[in-house]
Scaffold this active site. Structure first.
Site, short mmCIF file in Angstrom:
data_model
loop_
_atom_site.label_atom_id
_atom_site.label_comp_id
_atom_site.label_asym_id
_atom_site.label_seq_id
_atom_site.Cartn_x
_atom_site.Cartn_y
_atom_site.Cartn_z
N ASN A 47 0.80 -1.22 0.00
CA ASN A 47 0.00 0.00 0.00
C ASN A 47 0.84 1.27 0.00
OD1 ASN A 47 -2.44 1.74 0.65
ND2 ASN A 47 -1.23 2.01 2.52
N TYR A 90 3.72 9.42 -10.57
CA TYR A 90 2.86 8.56 -9.76
C TYR A 90 2.11 7.57 -10.65
CZ TYR A 90 -0.97 7.30 -6.59
OH TYR A 90 -1.89 6.61 -5.82
#
Length: 251
Positions: free
Chosen positions: A88, A154
């Site tokens: 995560n 990202y």
């Protein structure tokens, strides 16, 4: 019976209340898992562990900076054999490509791609030997839908994580180790809400309006999808990148 009874779960990037990782850790603990919470700040991580214990769950905090490969190796050693790995942790920056630095590049790729790769390399052998395990990668709609603004690094890093998801699923399938990803849309974690609020008034509302469901997700809603992929309810699912984005990629 709780869905993760007797399972040990390692969740990276779970060391701060108000984040997706912490909400996931709390939910998994409610479902019977022994949860290993990781993060870079011991005090904040301990707060997550205490919140889990207060609700009757079992958790332990492991300090680790996933940009440091020695820390990644130590984390895997301290975790030992795990039944579920949730990758995560992520870096995030909303600067445009022309303003991003080499340090920004390193933060994104070391956290989002390199750390999961070497954690899987360390932890998958135990799953393979037991012929049981689930790896869940937290991805993003930014991996497949180009967005205006500064999320190029990202998005590309998450796209690499999606690719690893498919390759690992193919590689480990014969050992009954499943690998999936969740492509997360706008989610009201403390960090993401703060970041997008800083871009100007009305930004949060504008992003919500671009989503068919007309709102941001709560962290707990995304955690429920992660739980499904971690549990035996998804026993025939592997190699998938599952959207949890309010319909964003559908339109």
């Amino acid at each position: 019976m709780p869905e993760l009874e007797g399972k040990k779960v390692l969740i990276t990037g779970a060391g701060a209340l108000g984040g997706l990782g912490a909400d996931t850790a709390q939910l998994f603990a409610q479902e019977g898992a022994e949860v290993l919470v990781t993060g870079r700040h011991a005090k904040r991580g301990q707060q997550v562990v205490e919140s889990i214990a207060a609700a009757g769950g079992t958790a332990r905090f492991l300090l680790a900076d996933l940009r440091d490969l020695d820390d990644v190796a130590q984390l895997a050693d301290e975790a030992g054999e795990v039944d579920v790995l949730v990758n995560n942790a992520a870096g995030y920056n909303v600067e445009s490509t022309l303003k991003l630095t080499a340090d920004d590049y390193s933060l994104m790729y070391e956290t989002i791609v390199r750390a999961p790769f070497f954690l899987v390399q360390k932890l998958a052998p135990g799953m393979i030997s037991r012929r049981s395990g689930s790896i869940v990668n937290v991805s993003s709609t930014a991996a497949s839908v180009a967005l205006p603004g500064g999320v190029s690094l990202y998005g590309s890093a998450k796209a690499a994580l999606d690719s690893l998801t498919r390759y690992w699923a193919a590689e480990f399938a014969e050992s009954n180790v499943r690998v999936n990803a969740v492509a997360v849309g706008p989610t009201s974690t403390d960090n993401i809400t703060r970041t997008f609020s800083s871009l100007g008034p009305g930004m949060l509302e504008a992003m919500a309006a671009s989503i068919p469901l007309g709102r941001w997700a709560s962290p707990r809603e995304i955690a429920q999808v992660l739980l499904f992929l971690a549990s035996e309810r998804s026993s025939f699912a592997t190699g998938g990148v599952f959207p949890a984005d309010g319909g964003k990629v559908a339109v």
